[in-house]
Motif scaffolding. Structure first.
Motif, PDB file in Angstrom:
ATOM      1  N   THR A  54      20.758  -0.985 -10.530  1.00  0.00           N
ATOM      2  CA  THR A  54      20.746   0.450 -10.823  1.00  0.00           C
ATOM      3  C   THR A  54      21.621   1.185  -9.801  1.00  0.00           C
ATOM      4  OG1 THR A  54      18.745   0.808  -9.482  1.00  0.00           O
ATOM      5  CG2 THR A  54      18.429   0.377 -11.825  1.00  0.00           C
ATOM      6  N   GLY A  55      22.520   0.476  -9.154  1.00  0.00           N
ATOM      7  CA  GLY A  55      23.285   0.993  -8.019  1.00  0.00           C
ATOM      8  C   GLY A  55      22.512   0.641  -6.767  1.00  0.00           C
ATOM      9  N   GLU A  56      21.801   1.588  -6.202  1.00  0.00           N
ATOM     10  CA  GLU A  56      20.688   1.315  -5.311  1.00  0.00           C
ATOM     11  C   GLU A  56      19.436   1.513  -6.151  1.00  0.00           C
ATOM     12  OE1 GLU A  56      20.488   0.228  -2.275  1.00  0.00           O
ATOM     13  OE2 GLU A  56      22.452   0.605  -1.349  1.00  0.00           O
ATOM     14  N   GLY A  57      18.335   0.946  -5.751  1.00  0.00           N
ATOM     15  CA  GLY A  57      17.112   1.151  -6.516  1.00  0.00           C
ATOM     16  C   GLY A  57      16.144   0.009  -6.335  1.00  0.00           C
ATOM     17  N   GLY A  58      14.888   0.297  -6.623  1.00  0.00           N
ATOM     18  CA  GLY A  58      13.854  -0.718  -6.528  1.00  0.00           C
ATOM     19  C   GLY A  58      12.699  -0.373  -7.440  1.00  0.00           C
ATOM     20  N   ALA A  59      11.721  -1.272  -7.502  1.00  0.00           N
ATOM     21  CA  ALA A  59      10.558  -1.055  -8.358  1.00  0.00           C
ATOM     22  C   ALA A  59       9.348  -1.724  -7.753  1.00  0.00           C
ATOM     23  CB  ALA A  59      10.814  -1.591  -9.766  1.00  0.00           C
ATOM     24  N   ILE A  60       8.178  -1.206  -8.123  1.00  0.00           N
ATOM     25  CA  ILE A  60       6.894  -1.804  -7.766  1.00  0.00           C
ATOM     26  C   ILE A  60       6.113  -2.022  -9.047  1.00  0.00           C
ATOM     27  CG2 ILE A  60       4.767  -1.607  -6.412  1.00  0.00           C
ATOM     28  CD1 ILE A  60       6.194   0.823  -4.981  1.00  0.00           C
ATOM     29  N   THR A  61       5.530  -3.208  -9.210  1.00  0.00           N
ATOM     30  CA  THR A  61       4.579  -3.441 -10.285  1.00  0.00           C
ATOM     31  C   THR A  61       3.214  -3.744  -9.680  1.00  0.00           C
ATOM     32  OG1 THR A  61       5.181  -5.792 -10.434  1.00  0.00           O
ATOM     33  CG2 THR A  61       6.312  -4.251 -11.917  1.00  0.00           C
ATOM     34  N   THR A  62       2.171  -3.344 -10.397  1.00  0.00           N
ATOM     35  CA  THR A  62       0.806  -3.594  -9.949  1.00  0.00           C
ATOM     36  C   THR A  62      -0.134  -3.509 -11.135  1.00  0.00           C
ATOM     37  OG1 THR A  62      -0.929  -2.953  -8.354  1.00  0.00           O
ATOM     38  CG2 THR A  62       0.312  -1.180  -9.390  1.00  0.00           C
ATOM     39  N   ASN A  63      -1.292  -4.155 -11.000  1.00  0.00           N
ATOM     40  CA  ASN A  63      -2.364  -4.035 -11.987  1.00  0.00           C
ATOM     41  C   ASN A  63      -3.541  -3.235 -11.442  1.00  0.00           C
ATOM     42  OD1 ASN A  63      -0.960  -5.670 -13.858  1.00  0.00           O
ATOM     43  ND2 ASN A  63      -1.705  -7.519 -12.848  1.00  0.00           N
ATOM     44  N   ASP A  64      -3.388  -2.686 -10.253  1.00  0.00           N
ATOM     45  CA  ASP A  64      -4.442  -1.935  -9.567  1.00  0.00           C
ATOM     46  C   ASP A  64      -4.259  -0.448  -9.857  1.00  0.00           C
ATOM     47  OD1 ASP A  64      -5.867  -0.441  -7.585  1.00  0.00           O
ATOM     48  OD2 ASP A  64      -5.914  -2.181  -6.274  1.00  0.00           O
ATOM     49  N   ASP A  65      -5.160   0.141 -10.634  1.00  0.00           N
ATOM     50  CA  ASP A  65      -5.021   1.533 -11.047  1.00  0.00           C
ATOM     51  C   ASP A  65      -5.014   2.483  -9.856  1.00  0.00           C
ATOM     52  OD1 ASP A  65      -5.104   0.553 -13.629  1.00  0.00           O
ATOM     53  OD2 ASP A  65      -7.199   1.100 -13.966  1.00  0.00           O
ATOM     54  N   ALA A  66      -5.935   2.286  -8.910  1.00  0.00           N
ATOM     55  CA  ALA A  66      -6.034   3.194  -7.768  1.00  0.00           C
ATOM     56  C   ALA A  66      -4.810   3.084  -6.868  1.00  0.00           C
ATOM     57  CB  ALA A  66      -7.313   2.908  -6.973  1.00  0.00           C
ATOM     58  N   LEU A  67      -4.347   1.858  -6.651  1.00  0.00           N
ATOM     59  CA  LEU A  67      -3.151   1.670  -5.833  1.00  0.00           C
ATOM     60  C   LEU A  67      -1.953   2.334  -6.500  1.00  0.00           C
ATOM     61  CD1 LEU A  67      -1.748   0.349  -3.381  1.00  0.00           C
ATOM     62  CD2 LEU A  67      -1.434  -1.709  -4.792  1.00  0.00           C
ATOM     63  N   TYR A  68      -1.828   2.196  -7.801  1.00  0.00           N
ATOM     64  CA  TYR A  68      -0.730   2.828  -8.530  1.00  0.00           C
ATOM     65  C   TYR A  68      -0.747   4.342  -8.339  1.00  0.00           C
ATOM     66  CZ  TYR A  68       1.754   4.801 -12.534  1.00  0.00           C
ATOM     67  OH  TYR A  68       2.583   5.547 -13.324  1.00  0.00           O
ATOM     68  N   GLU A  69      -1.905   4.963  -8.454  1.00  0.00           N
ATOM     69  CA  GLU A  69      -1.993   6.415  -8.301  1.00  0.00           C
ATOM     70  C   GLU A  69      -1.576   6.847  -6.905  1.00  0.00           C
ATOM     71  OE1 GLU A  69      -2.507   8.606 -10.594  1.00  0.00           O
ATOM     72  OE2 GLU A  69      -3.046   7.248 -12.226  1.00  0.00           O
ATOM     73  N   ARG A  70      -2.006   6.117  -5.886  1.00  0.00           N
ATOM     74  CA  ARG A  70      -1.617   6.466  -4.505  1.00  0.00           C
ATOM     75  C   ARG A  70      -0.110   6.311  -4.308  1.00  0.00           C
ATOM     76  NH1 ARG A  70      -6.328   3.631  -3.312  1.00  0.00           N
ATOM     77  NH2 ARG A  70      -5.209   1.794  -2.572  1.00  0.00           N
ATOM     78  N   MET A  71       0.451   5.229  -4.836  1.00  0.00           N
ATOM     79  CA  MET A  71       1.882   4.999  -4.680  1.00  0.00           C
ATOM     80  C   MET A  71       2.693   6.069  -5.410  1.00  0.00           C
ATOM     81  SD  MET A  71       2.307   0.816  -4.725  1.00  0.00           S
ATOM     82  CE  MET A  71       1.860   0.653  -6.454  1.00  0.00           C
ATOM     83  N   ALA A  72       2.225   6.471  -6.587  1.00  0.00           N
ATOM     84  CA  ALA A  72       2.941   7.495  -7.343  1.00  0.00           C
ATOM     85  C   ALA A  72       2.978   8.812  -6.571  1.00  0.00           C
ATOM     86  CB  ALA A  72       2.276   7.689  -8.704  1.00  0.00           C
ATOM     87  N   LEU A  73       1.898   9.156  -5.898  1.00  0.00           N
ATOM     88  CA  LEU A  73       1.889  10.372  -5.081  1.00  0.00           C
ATOM     89  C   LEU A  73       2.839  10.241  -3.899  1.00  0.00           C
ATOM     90  CD1 LEU A  73      -1.885  11.396  -4.957  1.00  0.00           C
ATOM     91  CD2 LEU A  73      -0.019  12.659  -6.022  1.00  0.00           C
ATOM     92  N   LEU A  74       2.787   9.111  -3.202  1.00  0.00           N
ATOM     93  CA  LEU A  74       3.620   8.930  -2.016  1.00  0.00           C
ATOM     94  C   LEU A  74       5.104   8.914  -2.358  1.00  0.00           C
ATOM     95  CD1 LEU A  74       1.577   6.243  -0.038  1.00  0.00           C
ATOM     96  CD2 LEU A  74       1.776   8.679   0.476  1.00  0.00           C
ATOM     97  N   ARG A  75       5.462   8.448  -3.534  1.00  0.00           N
ATOM     98  CA  ARG A  75       6.866   8.400  -3.934  1.00  0.00           C
ATOM     99  C   ARG A  75       7.503   9.791  -3.947  1.00  0.00           C
ATOM    100  NH1 ARG A  75       8.539   6.525  -9.973  1.00  0.00           N
ATOM    101  NH2 ARG A  75       7.081   8.222 -10.425  1.00  0.00           N
ATOM    102  N   SER A  76       6.718  10.808  -4.253  1.00  0.00           N
ATOM    103  CA  SER A  76       7.260  12.159  -4.431  1.00  0.00           C
ATOM    104  C   SER A  76       6.482  13.168  -3.591  1.00  0.00           C
ATOM    105  CB  SER A  76       7.222  12.548  -5.914  1.00  0.00           C
ATOM    106  OG  SER A  76       7.938  13.749  -6.127  1.00  0.00           O
TER     107      SER A  76
END
Length: 379
Positions: free
Chosen positions: A186-208
């Protein structure tokens, strides 16, 4: 010159980016979510977040796990970002030695390195070959540790049981990189995958910025403009142009991976008889290799690595070294007291390593040129 790695950008990639540039959204628009859903579906994970880089992704994962003051163990045979992101998140990075056959983090060495302060294990799937995740998962479960896969090299690879890297069957989260020399970009870029709902929500907040925009869930529903900063977050968002490129690249991942495997088969056929050179192990499962790493006995051919690289460059073949062990970097030596001799397998690997070209746009003539140039080193 045949570089050691490069992106493959085609007409559909260009069209997707141009269409995005002409759209209403250059950031925080629909293409980011579409790319996330496509990537989650591809690897079989419940959630996916895309970010500005894999380094940002690692930082967000570690920060969301709230492991400040604890220790994380990873491999010295990686780019510095795997360990650096632990330090960003207030952790102490530590290392364990590698398996001399796979060049991946050795589970036995990790187990021997555990302390009461260890909270995290972060294996790296070096060159695209998955680490022994079944062993690491058992170890993490027995000790109550977090487990994060640095799969920056391994988009498109599978585990021995047939699962896809990124489905998080073994780990709390998996990180991918989309730098131009990786299998897809994607030029620069990365991704995170997870099956943990709570971890996903925390990461989504921290990203922005740690900001939540959900007035309908807030007392009194103050209005659609309202937002609240819930955490000290970061600006690690991926742009819409990057996401558009990622989506078209992801659709071609199988083609890219198959071509890489064809090139690797040619390398094994053309170089396996050289007694001063060792080739990477050939795994039983499907692996999408990011790198093709030779182990060269430079003393046997009477040339230093620098001389070999210069000779190959003169023959039109680019090379690179992956990696200088992280524990030998000045900052780690000064900050944590690491030193030469700490991880002999990683250091022995580094002394002999050289990466030769591997990318889908290589022609059969390019591959033959690389093989001929490598063979000529021992002539």
């Amino acid at each position: 010159m045949i570089p050691y790695g490069r992106q493959t950008i085609e007409a559909d990639d260009e069209a997707a980016v141009l269409e995005t540039l002409r759209s209403d959204f250059l950031t925080q628009g629909p293409r980011t979510g579409a790319f996330e859903r496509a990537l989650a579906d591809r690897v079989g994970a419940r959630h996916c977040l895309v970010l500005s880089s894999a380094t940002a992704a690692l930082h967000v994962v570690y920060a969301a796990m709230e492991l400040e003051g604890r220790e994380g163990i990873t491999t010295p045979n990686t780019f510095v970002a795997t360990a650096n992101a632990m330090a960003y998140a207030g952790m102490k990075p530590r290392f364990a030695d590698i398996d001399p056959a796979t060049f991946n983090l050795d589970p036995d060495a990790v187990e021997a390195a555990l302390t009461d302060d260890t909270a995290l294990i972060a294996p790296v799937h070096f060159a695209g070959l998955p680490a022994d995740m079944a062993r690491f998962a058992a170890l993490a479960k027995a000790r109550g540790l977090k487990l994060v896969e640095d799969a920056s090299h391994a988009i498109g690879s599978e585990y021995p049981d047939g699962g896809r890297v990124g489905d998080c069957r073994y780990s709390d989260a998996t990180v991918f990189s989309f730098h131009p020399v990786k299998t897809m970009t994607t030029g620069e870029g990365g991704a995170i995958t997870t099956n943990d709902d709570a971890l996903y929500e925390r990461m989504a907040l921290l990203r922005s910025h740690g900001i939540e925009r959900a007035p309908e869930r807030m007392a009194g529903n103050p209005g659609p403009w309202f937002y609240e900063q819930q955490h000290l977050g970061f600006n690690y968002r991926m742009t819409e142009m990057q996401a558009a490129l990622g989506a078209t690249q992801l659709a071609k991942l199988d083609r890219f991976a198959n071509r890489r495997r064809e090139i690797i088969a040619a390398y094994h056929a053309g170089l396996s008889d050289l007694n001063w050179l060792n080739l990477p192990v050939q795994p039983s499962q499907t692996v999408c290799h990011h790198l093709f790493v030779l182990q060269i006995d430079f003393e046997a051919i009477g040339q230093s690595r620098a001389e070999v690289m210069a000779r190959l460059k003169a023959a039109g073949v680019g090379t690179q070294v992956h990696y200088i062990p992280v524990h030998l970097q000045p900052w780690y030596r000064q900050q944590y007291g690491t030193a030469p001799g700490d991880f002999p397998n990683a250091e022995r690997y580094y002394d002999r390593t050289l990466s030769i070209p591997l990318y889908p746009a290589m022609t059969d003539a390019d591959v033959a040129q690389v093989i001929a140039a490598v063979r000529a080193l021992g002539a």
